[in-house]
Design a protein around this motif. Structure first.
Motif, PDB file in Angstrom:
ATOM      1  N   SER A  48       0.816  -1.227   0.000  1.00 44.30           N
ATOM      2  CA  SER A  48       0.000   0.000   0.000  1.00 44.30           C
ATOM      3  C   SER A  48       0.841   1.264   0.000  1.00 44.30           C
ATOM      4  O   SER A  48       0.325   2.359  -0.226  1.00 44.30           O
ATOM      5  CB  SER A  48      -0.903   0.010   1.235  1.00 44.30           C
ATOM      6  N   GLY A  49       2.131   1.115   0.290  1.00 47.32           N
ATOM      7  CA  GLY A  49       2.987   2.290   0.378  1.00 47.32           C
ATOM      8  C   GLY A  49       3.165   2.802   1.789  1.00 47.32           C
ATOM      9  O   GLY A  49       3.902   3.777   2.013  1.00 47.32           O
ATOM     10  N   LEU A  50       2.517   2.174   2.759  1.00 45.20           N
ATOM     11  CA  LEU A  50       2.628   2.615   4.147  1.00 45.20           C
ATOM     12  C   LEU A  50       4.071   2.603   4.634  1.00 45.20           C
ATOM     13  O   LEU A  50       4.491   3.458   5.410  1.00 45.20           O
ATOM     14  CB  LEU A  50       1.763   1.727   5.043  1.00 45.20           C
ATOM     15  N   ASP A  80       6.731   2.822   2.554  1.00 41.93           N
ATOM     16  CA  ASP A  80       7.641   3.338   1.523  1.00 41.93           C
ATOM     17  C   ASP A  80       8.673   4.314   2.083  1.00 41.93           C
ATOM     18  O   ASP A  80       9.873   4.210   1.787  1.00 41.93           O
ATOM     19  CB  ASP A  80       6.848   4.023   0.409  1.00 41.93           C
ATOM     20  N   LYS A  81       8.218   5.280   2.863  1.00 41.08           N
ATOM     21  CA  LYS A  81       9.142   6.289   3.392  1.00 41.08           C
ATOM     22  C   LYS A  81      10.216   5.633   4.250  1.00 41.08           C
ATOM     23  O   LYS A  81      11.408   5.984   4.152  1.00 41.08           O
ATOM     24  CB  LYS A  81       8.358   7.323   4.195  1.00 41.08           C
ATOM     25  N   ALA A  82       9.807   4.679   5.064  1.00 40.84           N
ATOM     26  CA  ALA A  82      10.763   3.993   5.940  1.00 40.84           C
ATOM     27  C   ALA A  82      11.726   3.137   5.133  1.00 40.84           C
ATOM     28  O   ALA A  82      12.919   3.050   5.448  1.00 40.84           O
ATOM     29  CB  ALA A  82      10.010   3.138   6.965  1.00 40.84           C
ATOM     30  N   LEU A  83      11.237   2.502   4.066  1.00 38.93           N
ATOM     31  CA  LEU A  83      12.108   1.672   3.230  1.00 38.93           C
ATOM     32  C   LEU A  83      13.153   2.517   2.512  1.00 38.93           C
ATOM     33  O   LEU A  83      14.318   2.114   2.380  1.00 38.93           O
ATOM     34  CB  LEU A  83      11.260   0.888   2.224  1.00 38.93           C
ATOM     35  N   LEU A  84      12.750   3.691   2.061  1.00 37.48           N
ATOM     36  CA  LEU A  84      13.713   4.592   1.437  1.00 37.48           C
ATOM     37  C   LEU A  84      14.752   5.063   2.452  1.00 37.48           C
ATOM     38  O   LEU A  84      15.929   5.244   2.120  1.00 37.48           O
ATOM     39  CB  LEU A  84      12.990   5.789   0.814  1.00 37.48           C
ATOM     40  N   ARG A  85      14.310   5.225   3.689  1.00 39.06           N
ATOM     41  CA  ARG A  85      15.254   5.613   4.744  1.00 39.06           C
ATOM     42  C   ARG A  85      16.253   4.488   5.005  1.00 39.06           C
ATOM     43  O   ARG A  85      17.443   4.753   5.222  1.00 39.06           O
ATOM     44  CB  ARG A  85      14.478   5.949   6.030  1.00 39.06           C
ATOM     45  N   THR A  88      10.328   0.069  -2.791  1.00 43.53           N
ATOM     46  CA  THR A  88       8.999   0.443  -2.303  1.00 43.53           C
ATOM     47  C   THR A  88       7.912  -0.386  -2.980  1.00 43.53           C
ATOM     48  O   THR A  88       8.173  -1.160  -3.904  1.00 43.53           O
ATOM     49  CB  THR A  88       8.747   1.932  -2.562  1.00 43.53           C
ATOM     50  N   GLY A  89       6.674  -0.198  -2.512  1.00 41.24           N
ATOM     51  CA  GLY A  89       5.514  -0.766  -3.185  1.00 41.24           C
ATOM     52  C   GLY A  89       5.398  -2.275  -3.151  1.00 41.24           C
ATOM     53  O   GLY A  89       4.675  -2.853  -3.963  1.00 41.24           O
ATOM     54  N   GLY A  90       6.122  -2.925  -2.251  1.00 36.53           N
ATOM     55  CA  GLY A  90       6.042  -4.376  -2.178  1.00 36.53           C
ATOM     56  C   GLY A  90       6.960  -5.095  -3.134  1.00 36.53           C
ATOM     57  O   GLY A  90       6.855  -6.318  -3.298  1.00 36.53           O
ATOM     58  N   HIS A  91       7.890  -4.370  -3.782  1.00 35.63           N
ATOM     59  CA  HIS A  91       8.845  -5.006  -4.700  1.00 35.63           C
ATOM     60  C   HIS A  91      10.033  -5.608  -3.950  1.00 35.63           C
ATOM     61  O   HIS A  91      10.780  -6.405  -4.522  1.00 35.63           O
ATOM     62  CB  HIS A  91       9.326  -3.995  -5.737  1.00 35.63           C
TER      63      HIS A  91
END
Length: 531
Positions: free
Chosen positions: A154-156, A158-163, A231-234
């Motif tokens: 869902s992208g919830l 995403d910000k943390a994964l980029l971090r 991100t995005g579940g990839h």
């Protein structure tokens, strides 16, 4: 959660030595340090490659107790999230599912991409998530459910994964020293989900592109370089990094875990801090032991399941077992159930007459979230077990006949909790006591004492109370040459009931009946029990 906080209740909660309050006060200090919290988030984790188990119950029950204690010392709203790690790749086929060959074709795919072997849900992960929710709902827990798959896709996160991608070198510096040299060569916190096969891959990264938010890996089958977003579940994260990322992304305030995860908690906490977050508070509870004192293992199946406990006792008694000494290793086996059941009703009986300070350390206050029921329990579980034993009956109406004589006015309608206990006692006796019973013949000294006891019981007036009967039993033991009264009582249990221990014998006689007990003694003396 029913408490209406008063100044007195607040003061006592702030001083109480009950462990949930100690945890709540520790959490309050954390919240006060942060200064800007609008909600306090409690979390528990669940690995849905298998069904919920007794440890799952314990973690949610204990966390709920801390959450309730916190609600009495803070006005901040709270929430409990039960988080399912359902995006993990399925590494092996469980032994206890149907259609194993079908599932085997989907190994290494996220649990939510593996077909449901039971044919009921969208996936194996969805099936086990449904079992978890039904399990938690069965006990009335208040919680929000969260799926890792949904959070990732869902992208919830995403910000943390980029971090995590930005802080990749710091994360690796934390993780690598904890790994074997061989694993260090291939480790990456990111696990790409292969666009070609859908599998969660454990592969080294060839390149990281923080600006693009992508990583590059080499397909282990084709050898081609593949670039995917983080991100995005990839991609998903290896579990220690995943745990830390989840704490960071959701700003989790409290999560407890088993003692076996102490090192993992330390690593995940360091990663969470490296990302810029604050690791949650919590504590490490001890693991359960089996009847041999060995650690219980899901894979070995050497423990007591929750369904087994609930066949012999109530959920409240199981919560008591979880409440008591959570940092102490305890045997979790069939033989702890009767004692725990009777302790629960003892605590419940004491509650109405206690001061507020005493109530807040009484386990039933925490089990029932501040609102324990009033229950009249005229007969203990230990007594019921011995009644089933001596009467050789599993007919509830027959057993209630004994109970009514012991407690006039009692009935299944007026005492439904006791009626449930009768059913539990029958099940426990049939499954656990009866197969291990072993009567023995009396010695000459014991024979003389039993004959004396039968005679003195016969001289009692009808309806003699349990204490008067107990006095007679003591007098008989003292008037015969036993080394100690303990030897006399052990003889009663072993000769008349076929077991090493038992209840207060006077109470047993009052429940079972004086004449019935005399007949039982006669059977033992004639050799019909031991024979």
């Amino acid at each position: 959660m029913t408490d209406h906080r008063t100044p007195e209740l607040f003061d006592e909660a702030m001083a109480s030595k009950a462990w949930p309050f100690e945890e709540a006060r520790k959490l309050l200090k954390r919240i006060e340090r942060s200064g800007d919290k609008k909600e306090v988030l409690f979390e528990t984790g669940y690995g849905p490659s298998g069904l919920p188990h007794i440890g799952t119950f314990g973690e949610v029950a204990r966390t709920t107790m801390v959450r309730h204690a916190f609600s009495l010392i803070s006005d901040l709203p709270t929430r409990l999230v039960c988080f399912s790690d359902d995006m993990d790749g399925l590494r092996k086929v469980p032994d206890n599912i149907p259609n194993g060959d079908m599932v085997r074709e989907h190994l290494d795919k996220p649990l939510t991409a593996v077909p449901d072997p039971f044919g009921k849900y969208e996936s194996f992960g969805h099936h086990n998530n449904a079992m978890l929710r039904a399990f938690l709902d069965r006990f009335g827990f208040e919680y929000d459910f969260a799926s890792a798959t949904e959070c990732y896709r869902s992208g919830l996160f995403d910000k943390a994964l980029l971090r995590v991608l930005e802080a990749y070198d710091e994360v690796m510096a934390i993780m690598l020293p904890s790994l074997r040299a061989e694993r260090q060569k291939t480790y990456s916190p990111f696990l790409p989900v292969c666009p070609r096969t859908g599998k969660v891959l454990q592969v080294p990264l060839e390149e990281r592109k923080p600006e693009a938010g992508t990583v590059v890996y080499r397909d282990p089958e084709t050898g081609a370089l593949v670039e995917v977003p983080v991100t995005g579940g990839h991609c998903k994260l290896q579990w220690k990094a995943d745990w830390a990322m989840r704490w960071y992304a959701q700003d989790v305030d409290y999560e407890m875990s088993g003692k076996d995860l102490i090192d993992s908690v330390k690593l995940s906490s360091r990663i969470c801090s490296a990302l810029g977050g604050t690791p949650p508070d919590g504590f490490n509870y001890e693991l359960f032991l089996d009847e041999k004192g060995e650690k219980i293992s899901k894979s070995r199946g050497n423990g007591l399941t929750i369904d087994e406990w609930l066949r012999y006792a109530s959920p409240e008694s199981l919560e008591l077992f979880m409440f008591q000494a959570p940092r102490k290793a305890k045997r979790l086996y069939f033989d702890v159930i009767p004692k725990t059941v009777d302790e629960y009703f003892t605590f419940l009986a004491k509650y109405p007459g206690q001061s507020l300070k005493e109530r807040l350390v009484n386990p039933v206050w925490h089990i029932h979230l501040g609102d324990p029921p009033t229950v009249d329990m005229p007969v203990s579980f230990a007594l019921l077990l011995n009644l089933v034993n001596a009467s050789q009956s599993d007919d509830r109406e027959v057993l209630w006949g004994f109970i009514r004589r012991y407690a006039p006015g009692a009935s299944p309608e007026t005492h439904p909790v006791l009626d449930n206990l009768v059913g539990y006692a029958v099940n426990y006796f049939d499954d656990f006591v009866k197969p291990s019973k072993s009567y023995r013949a009396p010695s000459d000294t014991e024979r003389a004492a039993l004959e004396d006891l039968a005679e003195r019981l016969g001289a009692l007036e009808a309806g003699a109370p349990a204490e008067e009967i107990q006095d007679v039993v003591y007098e008989v033991g003292k008037s015969h040459p036993f080394e100690s009264l303990r030897d006399w009582f052990r003889a009663l249990y072993e000769i008349l009931l076929g077991q090493e221990q038992g209840p207060r014998f006077g109470s047993f006689v009052a429940l079972y009946g004086v004449e019935e007990t005399r007949a039982l003694i006669s059977q033992a003396l004639s050799g019909r029990l031991a024979g």
